[in-house]
Design a protein around this motif. Sequence first.
Motif, PDB file in Angstrom:
ATOM      1  N   THR A  95      -4.453   2.280   1.555  1.00  0.00           N
ATOM      2  CA  THR A  95      -4.742   1.539   2.783  1.00  0.00           C
ATOM      3  C   THR A  95      -6.245   1.526   3.062  1.00  0.00           C
ATOM      4  O   THR A  95      -6.758   0.559   3.622  1.00  0.00           O
ATOM      5  N   GLN A 123      -7.581  -1.243   0.962  1.00  0.00           N
ATOM      6  CA  GLN A 123      -7.222  -2.531   1.528  1.00  0.00           C
ATOM      7  C   GLN A 123      -8.064  -2.866   2.758  1.00  0.00           C
ATOM      8  O   GLN A 123      -8.372  -4.031   2.997  1.00  0.00           O
ATOM      9  N   PRO A 138       0.784  -1.232   0.000  1.00  0.00           N
ATOM     10  CA  PRO A 138       0.000   0.000   0.000  1.00  0.00           C
ATOM     11  C   PRO A 138       0.821   1.290   0.000  1.00  0.00           C
ATOM     12  O   PRO A 138       0.256   2.364   0.003  1.00  0.00           O
TER      13      PRO A 138
END
Length: 102
Positions: A64, A67, A52
């Motif tokens: 992030t 994710q 990331p």
Amino acid sequence: MNKKRAAFAFAPVDDAIIYAIKNLARGEANEGQQKRALAWIVNMAAMTHDCPYYETDRDTCFATGRQWVGRQIIDLVNRKMEPGEGREPKDNTGDIEGDISE
């Protein structure tokens, strides 16, 4: 060498993914389409398993965030249910805070 995709870039798609996502949203996806759609969401759209870190803090934060969505999905898929849990709710219409279409 693979070029890293921009943190904010749309994930690559093909017709099979588009049909799988559309059928999933309508509740009409077959088993293969469900698996294809979920795999695409976790692996491509959420970039769950990619590194990331980017050159800018903004891009790193964006990556992030993507994710985090993928990790939440993986957690729910792998979550162990206590005995007596895991039964489908009586009202299983699939409505969560309204429709997902625009």
